[in-house]
Design a protein around this motif. Structure first.
Motif, PDB file in Angstrom:
ATOM      1  N   ALA A  29      -7.948   5.751   0.001  1.00 60.89           N
ATOM      2  CA  ALA A  29      -6.962   4.629  -0.571  1.00 60.89           C
ATOM      3  C   ALA A  29      -7.282   4.874  -2.237  1.00 60.89           C
ATOM      4  O   ALA A  29      -6.411   4.823  -3.149  1.00 60.89           O
ATOM      5  N   GLU A  30      -8.573   4.919  -2.709  1.00 66.65           N
ATOM      6  CA  GLU A  30      -9.037   5.215  -3.973  1.00 66.65           C
ATOM      7  C   GLU A  30      -8.175   6.312  -4.641  1.00 66.65           C
ATOM      8  O   GLU A  30      -7.873   6.525  -5.578  1.00 66.65           O
ATOM      9  N   ALA A  31      -8.197   7.467  -3.614  1.00 66.68           N
ATOM     10  CA  ALA A  31      -7.590   8.655  -4.184  1.00 66.68           C
ATOM     11  C   ALA A  31      -5.967   8.625  -4.498  1.00 66.68           C
ATOM     12  O   ALA A  31      -5.520   9.145  -5.126  1.00 66.68           O
ATOM     13  N   SER A  32      -5.396   7.616  -3.701  1.00 67.56           N
ATOM     14  CA  SER A  32      -4.035   7.370  -3.930  1.00 67.56           C
ATOM     15  C   SER A  32      -3.847   6.267  -5.005  1.00 67.56           C
ATOM     16  O   SER A  32      -2.637   5.627  -5.079  1.00 67.56           O
ATOM     17  N   ARG A  55      -7.890  -4.459  -3.741  1.00 72.68           N
ATOM     18  CA  ARG A  55      -6.741  -4.465  -2.845  1.00 72.68           C
ATOM     19  C   ARG A  55      -7.205  -3.737  -1.440  1.00 72.68           C
ATOM     20  O   ARG A  55      -6.853  -4.452  -0.537  1.00 72.68           O
ATOM     21  N   HIS A  56      -7.970  -2.746  -1.573  1.00 73.53           N
ATOM     22  CA  HIS A  56      -8.547  -2.211  -0.166  1.00 73.53           C
ATOM     23  C   HIS A  56      -9.789  -3.477   0.322  1.00 73.53           C
ATOM     24  O   HIS A  56      -9.943  -2.917   1.540  1.00 73.53           O
ATOM     25  N   SER A  57     -10.022  -4.270  -0.446  1.00 78.07           N
ATOM     26  CA  SER A  57     -11.003  -5.100   0.287  1.00 78.07           C
ATOM     27  C   SER A  57     -10.216  -6.454   0.542  1.00 78.07           C
ATOM     28  O   SER A  57     -11.057  -7.560   0.757  1.00 78.07           O
ATOM     29  N   ALA A  58      -9.005  -6.725   0.350  1.00 78.00           N
ATOM     30  CA  ALA A  58      -8.272  -7.551   0.654  1.00 78.00           C
ATOM     31  C   ALA A  58      -8.207  -8.124   2.086  1.00 78.00           C
ATOM     32  O   ALA A  58      -8.754  -7.384   2.995  1.00 78.00           O
ATOM     33  N   LEU A  83       0.791  -1.111   0.140  1.00 80.19           N
ATOM     34  CA  LEU A  83       0.092   0.066   0.077  1.00 80.19           C
ATOM     35  C   LEU A  83       0.770   1.126   0.135  1.00 80.19           C
ATOM     36  O   LEU A  83       2.114   1.295   0.458  1.00 80.19           O
ATOM     37  N   PRO A  84       0.378   2.331  -0.493  1.00 83.32           N
ATOM     38  CA  PRO A  84       1.062   3.574  -0.514  1.00 83.32           C
ATOM     39  C   PRO A  84       1.531   3.980   0.905  1.00 83.32           C
ATOM     40  O   PRO A  84       0.838   3.991   1.684  1.00 83.32           O
TER      41      PRO A  84
END
Length: 306
Positions: free
Chosen positions: A20-23, A29-32, A7-8
């Motif tokens: 997260a989506e803005a990055s 990925r953010h639902s992993a 992740l960033p």
């Protein structure tokens, strides 16, 4: 196994899905499974455990105008509250009337009339001012916890346990003024009845509880943070005192037991007080349980002996 896509770094250990989506982080990925979901729309590398971790986890999801209030704000400011925090306690988040408060699991949204609460920040955490936080909890507080909280609000002591440094200065007159500004609200009558018994300079919640216990038992009100002098010099400053009878009442918290230096200082202070003709009564949490009848009886006997 942890997800292999890093992740960033700027997202940190907890972040909102929006950030997260803005990055550039996609939904997959953010639902992993390697990410925890402490609140709707929030992801974290690890499950929050402490109160402050829960607060910090939700901060990225706050919208403009939202700030922590009620119990949450009171705890952030360090004002004593009689109910111990648990993970089941929702976070209180307030908005001005006319705006929609958040509605999600683990969050208690509430509206405050515009101008009633002043906005502050503790670190990067937006929060209502201590008086507003207290007013919002007033209906939950009975007589003794109410007085404890009020005396914590107005104390200027820098050693009061748990109070947030840099909090706004408050006195009884300012609280009375805020009561007039707020008008009627749940618990306002309790606050007005409590204010005449509030004293400044208190250095711990247990000092307030001990003093109220003695007064409620019909004993004279002891002086707070009394400086004892002998041979022209100050030898000690005691929590509670009856100077007319040379009786000192000292509450012993855990710090007095666990700190070697504090333990040594306490012994020397007691020796100096006794040499000056004072009787020292050391009080612990156990003495305040079950109504404190044994402690009250002891102090009555000591007063009678003087």
């Amino acid at each position: 196994m942890r997800h292999r896509i890093p992740l960033p770094a700027e997202l940190g250990t907890h972040f909102s899905v929006r950030d997260a989506e803005a990055s550039g982080v996609g939904r997959k990925r953010h639902s992993a499974r390697d990410l925890i979901r402490p609140y709707a729309g929030v992801r974290a590398a690890e499950a929050p455990a402490s109160f402050i971790e829960h607060v910090e986890c939700y901060v990225p999801r706050l919208r403009p105008g939202q700030r922590f209030a009620g119990r949450t704000a009171l705890r952030l400011w360090g004002i004593p509250f009689p109910v111990r925090w648990t993970t089941a306690e929702p976070l209180d988040i307030a908005v001005d009337t006319g705006h929609s408060p958040p509605r999600t699991v683990g969050i208690r949204g509430r509206c405050i009339a515009s101008g009633r609460a002043h906005s502050w920040e503790i670190g990067r955490v937006p929060v209502v001012d201590p008086v507003a936080a207290f007013f919002l909890c007033a209906a939950e507080l009975t007589r003794v916890p109410m007085t404890v909280a009020l005396e914590a609000l107005i104390t200027a002591a820098d050693n009061y346990p748990g109070l947030h440094e840099g909090r706004p200065s408050v006195d009884v007159e300012r609280i009375e003024q805020r009561l007039l500004e707020w008008g009627r609200f749940p618990g306002c009558g309790r606050i007005r009845r409590a204010l005449p018994r509030v004293r400044g300079g208190v250095e711990s919640p247990k000092e307030t509880e001990t003093r109220m216990l003695l007064v409620d038992a019909g004993l004279p009100e002891p002086e707070i943070q009394h400086v004892v002098r002998a041979a022209g010099r100050a030898i000690a400053r005691v929590d509670l005192a009856y100077p007319q009878w040379r009786i000192a009442i000292e509450y012993e918290g855990d710090g007095h037991r666990t700190s070697r230096e504090q333990w040594r200082t306490d012994i020397r202070r007691q020796r100096d007080l006794e040499a000056a003709g004072w009787i020292v009564i050391r009080v612990t949490e156990l003495d305040l349980r079950d109504g404190g009848s044994a402690l009250v009886s002891l102090i009555r006997r000591v007063i009678s002996s003087r």
